[in-house]
Motif scaffolding. Structure first.
Motif: not given
Length: 264
Positions: A120-123, A128-129, A164-167
């Motif tokens: 699930v991508a961040v944006e 959704a949140v 973000d899992s990338a950060d």
């Protein structure tokens, strides 16, 4: 008699163990470590161990709590070290304190959850949140032993945000006391969203899968892979929506008692 309060973590593969199995493993560890437990009276005595709630099977935690009653005084730090030597990988005692006044359960008003959503991508997750937080009520269904039950997941949600899992550095900066097991995260995946949410511990309890079901209701969000939830914190809600450490009062009481002992 001495009462101790323990904070423990449930990590890795042990997240797939039920609470009943974990309790049996813990009681065996108490025997192996020679902890002088107090026992109940009656035909079938059992050690006085009191669990303060439990995460569902399949969910990890950095902040679970249990109380022990002992028949003689022991050093809390020595007990922590001895038990950690005999507990299985994935279950670790983080802290042991002498219990102060008041009930521990009354200090556990809410939990902070980190819910990883690989695939699930961040944006899209942020959108959704936002829909979820804007809703006054979001009803979801849960299957219980008494049949299907409907509950309002939105009513229990205090706050929610997406990281973000990338950060991972940003994640550590925001929640330095929570993110302890980075090596336990999925590897080799594309960046994905991590939902961080504070949820009141209502009756019935709103679980991480109820929050995800609420996202499906408001935004038709359906992760392609299994989400992984970890309870990062438990505590009493403050005025800003943060969580107060439930063992703070116990540490203060223990420190005051040590201060009254004669020197040398």
């Amino acid at each position: 008699m001495q009462k101790l309060r323990l904070r423990y973590a449930k990590r890795g593969r042990l997240r797939f163990s039920s609470h009943r199995d974990l309790a049996r493993v813990f009681e065996r560890a108490l025997r192996r470590a020679g902890v002088p437990m107090a026992y109940s009276q009656g035909f079938s005595p059992h050690p006085k161990v009191s669990w303060a709630g439990a995460v569902p099977t399949g969910v990890g935690s950095e902040a679970e709590y249990v109380e022990l009653q002992l028949v003689r005084q022991v050093d809390p730090e020595v007990l922590r070290e001895e038990l950690n030597r005999v507990l299985p990988p994935g279950m670790e005692l983080v802290e042991v304190v002498q219990a102060g006044p008041g009930a521990l359960a009354e200090r556990l008003e809410a939990s902070r959850w980190g819910i990883e959503l690989p695939g699930v991508a961040v944006e899209p997750l942020r959108s959704a949140v936002a829909n979820l937080l804007a809703a006054e009520s979001v009803e979801v269904e849960r299957m219980t032993k008494d049949g299907r039950r409907t509950l309002d997941a939105r009513a229990a949600i205090v706050s929610a945000e997406v990281l973000d899992s990338a950060d991972p550095d940003a994640l550590r900066d925001r929640f330095p006391a929570c993110v302890a097991q980075v090596d336990d995260w999925p590897e080799g995946r594309a960046p994905y969203g991590i939902l961080v949410t504070v949820v009141r511990q209502t009756t019935p309890v709103v679980r991480p899968d109820d929050v995800l079901n609420a996202l499906r209701v408001v935004a038709d969000l359906d992760p392609s892979t299994a989400a992984r939830a970890t309870r990062w914190e438990q505590g009493r809600l403050d005025d800003e929506g943060g969580l107060a450490d439930p063992l703070t009062l116990d540490r203060a009481t223990a420190g005051a008692h040590r201060g009254t002992l004669p020197a040398g």
